[in-house]
Design a protein around this motif. Structure first.
Motif, PDB file in Angstrom:
ATOM      1  N   PHE A 385       6.008  -1.976   0.577  1.00 17.44           N
ATOM      2  CA  PHE A 385       5.762  -1.464   1.928  1.00 17.44           C
ATOM      3  C   PHE A 385       6.156   0.007   2.025  1.00 17.44           C
ATOM      4  CE2 PHE A 385       7.500  -0.697   6.244  1.00 17.44           C
ATOM      5  CZ  PHE A 385       6.304  -0.763   6.947  1.00 17.44           C
ATOM      6  N   ALA A 386       7.345   0.342   1.494  1.00 13.88           N
ATOM      7  CA  ALA A 386       7.807   1.733   1.538  1.00 13.88           C
ATOM      8  C   ALA A 386       6.872   2.640   0.746  1.00 13.88           C
ATOM      9  CB  ALA A 386       9.229   1.828   0.990  1.00 13.88           C
ATOM     10  N   SER A 387       6.370   2.151  -0.383  1.00 15.38           N
ATOM     11  CA  SER A 387       5.477   2.965  -1.215  1.00 15.38           C
ATOM     12  C   SER A 387       4.175   3.280  -0.493  1.00 15.38           C
ATOM     13  CB  SER A 387       5.178   2.239  -2.533  1.00 15.38           C
ATOM     14  OG  SER A 387       6.351   2.088  -3.309  1.00 15.38           O
ATOM     15  N   VAL A 388       3.633   2.281   0.199  1.00 21.51           N
ATOM     16  CA  VAL A 388       2.386   2.512   0.934  1.00 21.51           C
ATOM     17  C   VAL A 388       2.586   3.587   2.000  1.00 21.51           C
ATOM     18  CG1 VAL A 388       0.726   1.477   2.520  1.00 21.51           C
ATOM     19  CG2 VAL A 388       1.459   0.218   0.489  1.00 21.51           C
ATOM     20  N   VAL A 389       3.694   3.485   2.758  1.00 21.56           N
ATOM     21  CA  VAL A 389       3.975   4.480   3.797  1.00 21.56           C
ATOM     22  C   VAL A 389       4.182   5.858   3.174  1.00 21.56           C
ATOM     23  CG1 VAL A 389       5.596   5.171   5.608  1.00 21.56           C
ATOM     24  CG2 VAL A 389       4.953   2.763   5.354  1.00 21.56           C
ATOM     25  N   LEU A 390       4.946   5.921   2.084  1.00 24.49           N
ATOM     26  CA  LEU A 390       5.233   7.205   1.454  1.00 24.49           C
ATOM     27  C   LEU A 390       3.994   7.815   0.809  1.00 24.49           C
ATOM     28  CD1 LEU A 390       8.702   6.302  -0.084  1.00 24.49           C
ATOM     29  CD2 LEU A 390       8.282   7.949   1.743  1.00 24.49           C
ATOM     30  N   MET A 391       3.104   6.974   0.293  1.00 26.14           N
ATOM     31  CA  MET A 391       1.861   7.507  -0.278  1.00 26.14           C
ATOM     32  C   MET A 391       1.022   8.191   0.800  1.00 26.14           C
ATOM     33  SD  MET A 391       0.351   5.020  -3.267  1.00 26.14           S
ATOM     34  CE  MET A 391       0.522   3.473  -2.406  1.00 26.14           C
ATOM     35  N   LEU A 392       1.018   7.610   2.006  1.00 21.39           N
ATOM     36  CA  LEU A 392       0.279   8.223   3.106  1.00 21.39           C
ATOM     37  C   LEU A 392       0.882   9.570   3.501  1.00 21.39           C
ATOM     38  CD1 LEU A 392      -0.324   5.069   5.345  1.00 21.39           C
ATOM     39  CD2 LEU A 392      -1.976   6.237   3.880  1.00 21.39           C
ATOM     40  N   LEU A 393       2.223   9.692   3.373  1.00 23.20           N
ATOM     41  CA  LEU A 393       2.905  10.913   3.791  1.00 23.20           C
ATOM     42  C   LEU A 393       2.993  11.958   2.680  1.00 23.20           C
ATOM     43  CD1 LEU A 393       5.848   9.258   5.761  1.00 23.20           C
ATOM     44  CD2 LEU A 393       3.891  10.454   6.753  1.00 23.20           C
ATOM     45  N   LEU A 394       3.236  11.496   1.448  1.00 18.67           N
ATOM     46  CA  LEU A 394       3.505  12.416   0.342  1.00 18.67           C
ATOM     47  C   LEU A 394       2.346  12.537  -0.638  1.00 18.67           C
ATOM     48  CD1 LEU A 394       7.160  11.225  -0.471  1.00 18.67           C
ATOM     49  CD2 LEU A 394       6.489  13.192   0.921  1.00 18.67           C
ATOM     50  N   GLY A 395       1.438  11.584  -0.591  1.00 18.37           N
ATOM     51  CA  GLY A 395       0.350  11.586  -1.566  1.00 18.37           C
ATOM     52  C   GLY A 395       0.705  10.746  -2.785  1.00 18.37           C
ATOM     53  N   ARG A 396      -0.318  10.190  -3.450  1.00 14.03           N
ATOM     54  CA  ARG A 396      -0.078   9.297  -4.582  1.00 14.03           C
ATOM     55  C   ARG A 396       0.489  10.030  -5.792  1.00 14.03           C
ATOM     56  NH1 ARG A 396      -2.722   6.715  -8.960  1.00 14.03           N
ATOM     57  NH2 ARG A 396      -2.040   4.530  -9.136  1.00 14.03           N
ATOM     58  N   ASP A 397       0.281  11.343  -5.864  1.00 16.53           N
ATOM     59  CA  ASP A 397       0.750  12.110  -7.014  1.00 16.53           C
ATOM     60  C   ASP A 397       2.126  12.733  -6.788  1.00 16.53           C
ATOM     61  OD1 ASP A 397      -1.591  11.567  -8.420  1.00 16.53           O
ATOM     62  OD2 ASP A 397      -2.626  13.269  -7.490  1.00 16.53           O
ATOM     63  N   SER A 398       2.798  12.355  -5.713  1.00 20.34           N
ATOM     64  CA  SER A 398       4.113  12.931  -5.415  1.00 20.34           C
ATOM     65  C   SER A 398       5.105  12.623  -6.532  1.00 20.34           C
ATOM     66  CB  SER A 398       4.649  12.369  -4.097  1.00 20.34           C
ATOM     67  OG  SER A 398       6.003  12.721  -3.924  1.00 20.34           O
ATOM     68  N   PRO A 399       5.820  13.629  -7.028  1.00 17.95           N
ATOM     69  CA  PRO A 399       6.782  13.382  -8.112  1.00 17.95           C
ATOM     70  C   PRO A 399       8.025  12.626  -7.662  1.00 17.95           C
ATOM     71  CG  PRO A 399       6.898  15.668  -7.393  1.00 17.95           C
ATOM     72  CD  PRO A 399       5.726  15.063  -6.681  1.00 17.95           C
ATOM     73  N   ILE A 400       8.285  12.594  -6.346  1.00 24.98           N
ATOM     74  CA  ILE A 400       9.497  11.914  -5.879  1.00 24.98           C
ATOM     75  C   ILE A 400       9.170  10.662  -5.052  1.00 24.98           C
ATOM     76  CG2 ILE A 400      11.107  13.841  -5.953  1.00 24.98           C
ATOM     77  CD1 ILE A 400       9.417  12.894  -2.709  1.00 24.98           C
ATOM     78  N   GLY A 401       7.888  10.305  -4.961  1.00 22.99           N
ATOM     79  CA  GLY A 401       7.513   9.130  -4.175  1.00 22.99           C
ATOM     80  C   GLY A 401       8.125   7.850  -4.713  1.00 22.99           C
ATOM     81  N   ALA A 402       8.039   7.666  -6.033  1.00 28.36           N
ATOM     82  CA  ALA A 402       8.578   6.445  -6.638  1.00 28.36           C
ATOM     83  C   ALA A 402      10.093   6.376  -6.462  1.00 28.36           C
ATOM     84  CB  ALA A 402       8.216   6.399  -8.124  1.00 28.36           C
ATOM     85  N   VAL A 403      10.762   7.513  -6.610  1.00 27.43           N
ATOM     86  CA  VAL A 403      12.226   7.553  -6.444  1.00 27.43           C
ATOM     87  C   VAL A 403      12.607   7.201  -5.011  1.00 27.43           C
ATOM     88  CG1 VAL A 403      14.247   9.055  -6.480  1.00 27.43           C
ATOM     89  CG2 VAL A 403      12.529   9.227  -8.288  1.00 27.43           C
ATOM     90  N   ALA A 404      11.883   7.760  -4.037  1.00 27.74           N
ATOM     91  CA  ALA A 404      12.176   7.478  -2.637  1.00 27.74           C
ATOM     92  C   ALA A 404      11.993   5.999  -2.330  1.00 27.74           C
ATOM     93  CB  ALA A 404      11.282   8.324  -1.738  1.00 27.74           C
ATOM     94  N   ALA A 405      10.939   5.387  -2.878  1.00 28.92           N
ATOM     95  CA  ALA A 405      10.706   3.960  -2.645  1.00 28.92           C
ATOM     96  C   ALA A 405      11.835   3.117  -3.233  1.00 28.92           C
ATOM     97  CB  ALA A 405       9.367   3.549  -3.248  1.00 28.92           C
ATOM     98  N   ILE A 406      12.307   3.485  -4.436  1.00 27.62           N
ATOM     99  CA  ILE A 406      13.415   2.762  -5.057  1.00 27.62           C
ATOM    100  C   ILE A 406      14.683   2.900  -4.215  1.00 27.62           C
ATOM    101  CG2 ILE A 406      14.974   2.692  -7.045  1.00 27.62           C
ATOM    102  CD1 ILE A 406      12.325   1.461  -7.683  1.00 27.62           C
ATOM    103  N   MET A 407      14.924   4.100  -3.682  1.00 28.18           N
ATOM    104  CA  MET A 407      16.116   4.328  -2.867  1.00 28.18           C
ATOM    105  C   MET A 407      16.113   3.449  -1.612  1.00 28.18           C
ATOM    106  SD  MET A 407      18.369   6.532  -3.988  1.00 28.18           S
ATOM    107  CE  MET A 407      18.624   7.963  -5.041  1.00 28.18           C
TER     108      MET A 407
END
Length: 652
Positions: A385-407
């Motif tokens: 769920f967090a990844s989907v929201v963050l992808m909309l905000l940061l883009g799928r190629d964001s270098p910190i998207g995966a880290v933010a979702a894990i956090m």
């Protein structure tokens, strides 16, 4: 339920003992979870130790012992929340090591939020519409029958010594016996593999979770290792040019592990994703009603005279504390993404998801116990769920998207693990007449104490054994299955490359398992197939699941010996109490020895620092047979302890 007026509860010695036990059990569960992907509830062993120690100090009340087991049980819940998620940040390469203040912030805030979120759920799940909470009931019976804790302590000490001795003799210590007895061969185009880990701790885990779960997890592994891997080797490996080139000339065993590592384990990932989504869907009605009645009970109780045995932490202070936690969470997430608005959104997601999933975790703990609580499935759902929201905000190629979702997932995971465990402890307290707010305060103290030591323990284990995929430096690395899964899912969603076909196939397998379990449920079958347990079996090596199955088989034979009738849960708890203590001792002894062995390895930089001289080593085949004999003796002792006619443990 007894009254408690005037009986000491939250005493200084109880708090100190609870903190010490919590830290020790957190370290032990961290090792077990990284090794096998499972943690165990620690309330009963902690209660027995408490009764023995407080007796030496002049005697303790039942409510003091209850406070000790409440605080100490935080060791398993914080360890689970941490090791299921935070190692993903190292596996992904975001951290070179476990950063102390970050780990403390994530685990500490998550643990305290778990306590806060569980407060409004106590009345509805324990008082008004009570759930079974099996481990809470068992702990209450141990506390009530604790006049003679000596035999139970002897069982714990004996089993702890056995578990420690076997671990010392194994590959990371003296190297007298291997960690695994295994063999593989090519059968024409097909590939066959069979093996078992020689860990007494896994045998103990199997005894605690029982034969049903043991069958499910080993069946998942059989699906991977005896069906999927041979089929892939026979029909698909030739078309996988990269993998086939890497495995050219490899032994059968290396080929089996190579196919599993790069392809087949992702069947388990897909099944876990299905399990996480199904967990939320199947609990939607109970979740909504539980949250509503919890808040209704809190409003109804405010301003009214409440008995000592019904007093929770005040709701208004819970809300104040919750608001106070928003700022540090916001700053924590801002340090990752660097945008205040997105950081605030992450905080809001965490708060909302945390409360929802603490409710789910508490409900599941009430039904199946904390040891079988699928916190990893809850965390996967959070990360998705967090990844989907963050992808909309940061883009799928964001270098910190995966880290933010894990956090986000890490804080929620800690909160969910603590919340489920908290309700288990409050059930025990309700049955012995404890004061809820004192237990809730003690759990908060225990959770934060465990958070203080998690980073050093993780760094020690990482440096000595390695965490994640095996490397040349750490060929027997701790697999950290859930954290590896979280890392794979997060990276795959943010521009990574995953075998999505295999994950999709695993999702279908998970759906079929859910359908089978629902069919068994409709028939009223006592045998069930929880999808997340099956997914763990699919995802992990077969060798880890075999001793868990054997431990469950021993538990079944113990029930047959005692003539247990189906559905008699109170008799089951009583029958298994000596064996549960023995199993807990095996787990704790092996885990603590694993941590102790890590110290000289890290200090010297040599993995073989404790190894016996080469001329004292047995040959490979002889060492494997010796390890099998040792494991068989450990299992025989487990059966003997569990079938003794005399009472061998408190309440036995």
């Amino acid at each position: 339920m007894a009254g408690n007026k005037g009986i000491p509860q939250l005493t200084f010695r109880a708090v100190v003992l609870a903190v010490v036990l919590a830290v020790v059990l957190a370290a032990a569960n961290a090792y077990l979870g990284l090794f096998a992907g499972l943690t165990i509830a620690t309330a009963i062993p902690a209660a027995v130790v408490s009764m023995g120690v407080l007796r030496l100090l002049g005697g303790g009340t039942i409510l003091e012992n209850n406070i000790v087991q409440t605080g100490a049980s935080a060791g398993s819940s914080i360890a689970a929340g941490v090791i299921f998620t935070i190692p993903a940040l190292v596996i992904m390469g975001y951290w070179p090591e476990f950063k102390y203040w970050w780990v403390l912030g994530i685990a500490g805030l998550g643990g305290l939020l778990g306590v806060l979120f569980s407060v409004p759920l106590r009345r509805t799940m324990i008082v008004e519409d009570p759930l079974p909470f099996p481990e809470g009931k068992a702990a209450a019976e141990v506390l009530k029958a604790g006049e003679n804790p000596g035999p139970g302590l002897k069982i714990l000490a004996l089993a702890g010594a056995i578990g420690a001795a076997v671990k010392l003799a194994a590959t990371s210590g003296l190297r007298a016996i291997p960690d695994t007895a295994a063999g593989a061969t090519f059968l024409g185009k097909y590939l066959g593999y069979m093996g078992t880990n020689l860990s007494p701790a896994l045998l103990g885990v199997g005894y605690i979770v029982g034969l049903n779960i043991g069958i499910v997890v080993v069946s998942g592994s059989i699906l991977s290792w005896h069906i999927a891997i041979p089929l892939y080797h026979a029909f698909f490996l030739a078309g996988d040019t990269v993998l086939s080139a890497a495995l050219a000339g490899a032994s059968a065993e290396d080929a089996a592990f190579g196919i599993w590592s790069s392809q087949i384990r992702y069947l388990g990932v897909g099944a876990m994703l299905t399990g996480g989504v199904w967990t939320l869907f199947s609990l939607r009605k109970s979740l909504v009603s539980g949250v509503r009645s919890g808040f209704a009970a809190a409003r109804k109780g405010s301003g009214a005279a409440v008995a000592e045995t019904e007093r929770d932490l005040p709701m208004k202070w819970m809300l104040v504390a919750l608001v106070a936690f928003v700022a540090p969470l916001w700053m924590l997430y801002h340090a990752i993404v660097g945008v205040w608005g997105i950081s605030l959104l992450m905080t809001v997601i965490m708060i909302v998801a945390g409360f929802l999933f603490v409710s789910v975790s508490a409900y599941l703990a009430g039904l199946v116990g904390s040891s079988n609580n699928p916190v990893s499935g809850i965390t996967i759902a959070t990360i998705l769920f967090a990844s989907v929201v963050l992808m909309l905000l940061l883009g799928r190629d964001s270098p910190i998207g995966a880290v933010a979702a894990i956090m986000i997932g890490a804080v929620v995971c800690c909160a969910a693990a603590v919340g489920g465990d908290n309700l288990q402890d409050l059930k025990a307290g309700y049955l012995v007449g404890a004061t809820p707010w004192k237990q809730q305060l003690m759990l908060g103290i225990g959770a934060f104490s465990c958070a203080l030591v998690m980073a050093p323990v993780l760094n020690l284990l990482s440096q000595a054994y390695g965490i994640g995929a095996p490397t040349a430096e750490h060929p027997n690395a701790l697999s950290a299955p859930q954290a590896t899964l979280m890392a794979a899912v997060a990276r795959g969603l943010f521009g990574g490359d995953l075998p999505w076909g295999m994950i999709g196939a695993g999702a279908v397998v998970g759906a079929l398992i859910v359908a089978l379990d629902e069919w068994l449920k409709a028939r009223g079958s006592s045998f069930r197939v929880p999808v997340l347990a099956a997914a763990i079996g699919i995802y992990l090596p077969l060798e880890l699941m075999v001793p868990i199955f054997l431990g469950g088989l021993i538990a079944h034979f113990v029930e047959r010996f005692h003539g247990l009738r189906a559905g008699d849960e109170e008799a089951r708890d009583r029958i298994h109490r000596p064996g549960t203590l023995y199993a807990a001792g095996l787990i704790t002894g092996e885990a603590l020895m694993g941590i102790a062995i890590a110290v000289p390895i890290v200090m010297t930089g040599r993995a073989d620092v404790l190894a016996l001289p080469q001329h004292l080593h047995l040959g490979e085949a002889a060492a494997q047979w010796l390890g099998l004999v040792v494991l068989a003796l450990v299992g025989w002792l487990l059966y003997r302890v569990s079938t003794r006619k005399a009472a061998v443990a408190p309440g036995g």
